[in-house]
Design a protein around this motif. Structure first.
Motif, short mmCIF file in Angstrom:
data_model
loop_
_atom_site.label_atom_id
_atom_site.label_comp_id
_atom_site.label_asym_id
_atom_site.label_seq_id
_atom_site.Cartn_x
_atom_site.Cartn_y
_atom_site.Cartn_z
N ASP A 5 13.63 6.28 0.63
CA ASP A 5 12.51 7.05 1.17
C ASP A 5 12.68 7.31 2.66
OD1 ASP A 5 11.17 7.26 -1.21
OD2 ASP A 5 9.62 5.79 -0.72
N GLY A 39 3.62 13.08 -0.48
CA GLY A 39 3.80 11.79 0.18
C GLY A 39 2.51 11.00 0.30
N THR A 40 2.65 9.81 0.89
CA THR A 40 1.55 8.86 1.02
C THR A 40 1.25 8.61 2.48
OG1 THR A 40 2.22 7.74 -1.02
CG2 THR A 40 0.82 6.50 0.48
N VAL A 41 -0.03 8.52 2.81
CA VAL A 41 -0.46 8.13 4.16
C VAL A 41 -1.16 6.79 4.06
CG1 VAL A 41 -1.99 8.65 6.10
CG2 VAL A 41 -0.68 10.48 5.02
N VAL A 42 -0.76 5.85 4.90
CA VAL A 42 -1.39 4.53 4.96
C VAL A 42 -2.04 4.39 6.33
CG1 VAL A 42 -1.08 2.04 4.79
CG2 VAL A 42 0.37 3.57 3.42
N ASP A 58 8.12 10.79 3.32
CA ASP A 58 7.59 10.33 2.03
C ASP A 58 6.39 9.40 2.23
OD1 ASP A 58 9.58 11.56 0.30
OD2 ASP A 58 10.99 10.14 1.17
N VAL A 59 6.46 8.57 3.26
CA VAL A 59 5.36 7.65 3.58
C VAL A 59 5.13 7.71 5.09
CG1 VAL A 59 4.51 5.28 3.52
CG2 VAL A 59 5.96 6.12 1.66
N THR A 114 0.82 -1.21 0.00
CA THR A 114 0.00 0.00 0.00
C THR A 114 0.85 1.26 0.00
OG1 THR A 114 -1.60 -1.27 1.31
CG2 THR A 114 -1.99 1.09 1.08
N GLY A 115 1.85 1.31 0.86
CA GLY A 115 2.72 2.49 0.92
C GLY A 115 3.73 2.59 -0.19
N ASN A 116 4.04 1.44 -0.81
CA ASN A 116 5.00 1.39 -1.92
C ASN A 116 6.30 2.09 -1.55
OD1 ASN A 116 5.87 0.67 -4.51
ND2 ASN A 116 5.16 2.59 -5.41
N ARG A 125 3.26 14.18 6.67
CA ARG A 125 3.74 13.69 5.38
C ARG A 125 4.24 14.83 4.50
NH1 ARG A 125 -0.79 13.28 0.79
NH2 ARG A 125 -2.11 14.99 1.48
#
Length: 261
Positions: free
Chosen positions: A158, A250-253, A227-228, A151-153, A246
């Protein structure tokens, strides 16, 4: 316990972890399909299989997964089975002695000597592994490492922040390390958990009761944010921290299970 039907397997449970999700089921925080047979973080020995089962055989040492993926939906065809749209469980119910059907938590129900599952929920693992350790792969470890890798890739180099370092968060730290993250920031209120996070690859730790978590993460990432950010607590406050901590790109999981109110 019914005999294994087509596509099903009976597994003799050797160990089962106690997950916070079991508490959510007990409190009615997931659904109200009582009575539940709790327990899903389990490992055991396949005792029998039903017609058409080829992936496992009696005697195999397995961990149990929440769902058996279909291998046919568009997510599976794209090589992303963790998003499977047609997952399934055993068709037959386990029951109380008076015939009352039980709802197995997450389709497993392993707080028992034996459980009935779809054969595809069984994954063979090294039989020399400790059942108590291997069982964790079916829930907390899978969720945490999957949050980082799938999901976070997370990519090599990073920066990753993990808010909450229980079973899922600690596994997220390990997943970020496996992905080659350059900076892994672990956040928790428990020093023991922060120490575990360090042992699993965290490069920095933050005690959430002693610092402004968002500001501290930004400071450690040159003012940019991570970044994540992986949130593994399940509270509105930590959700908010994750989004503010973030990087703008960036990405939030959100992998923490919300706590019933």
């Amino acid at each position: 316990m019914p005999d294994a039907g087509p596509g099903e397997a009976v597994v003799k449970v050797q160990a089962c972890g106690v997950c916070h999700t079991d508490l959510h089921y007990r409190e009615g925080g997931i659904n109200d399909e009582f009575p539940f047979l709790l327990g899903h973080e389990a490992a055991g020995i396949v005792e029998s299989v039903g017609e058409g089962v080829t992936e496992v055989a009696p005697g195999d040492f397995v961990i149990l997964n929440w769902r058996a993926v279909c291998h046919e939906c568009r997510a599976c065809r794209r090589g992303r089975p963790w998003y499977c749209f047609n997952t399934h469980n055993a068709k037959q119910p386990m029951t109380l002695t008076d015939g009352t059907a039980l709802t197995p938590a997450l389709g497993i129900g392993a707080f028992a000597e034996k459980t009935l599952v779809a054969a595809g929920q069984c994954t063979k693992v090294d039989p020399s592994a400790s059942p108590a350790a291997a069982g964790l792969l079916g829930c907390g470890v899978m969720a945490g490492i999957g949050a980082a890798l799938n999901t976070g890739n997370v990519q090599r180099g990073d920066s990753v922040a993990v808010i909450g370092c229980g079973g899922v968060g600690a596994a997220s730290v390990a997943g970020a390390r496996l992905a080659g993250a350059a900076k892994i920031i672990a956040v928790d209120l428990d020093e023991r958990k922060l120490e575990w996070a360090r042992s699993l690859g965290a490069t920095h730790t933050l005690h959430a009761g002693s610092v402004d978590v968002v500001e501290a993460i930004r400071e450690l990432t040159d003012g940019n944010g991570a970044d994540v950010v992986i949130e593994a607590v399940g509270r509105p406050e930590t959700y908010q921290q994750a989004f503010y901590a973030r990087d703008l790109a960036g990405t939030v999981v959100l992998v923490g299970v919300p706590t019933p109110r």
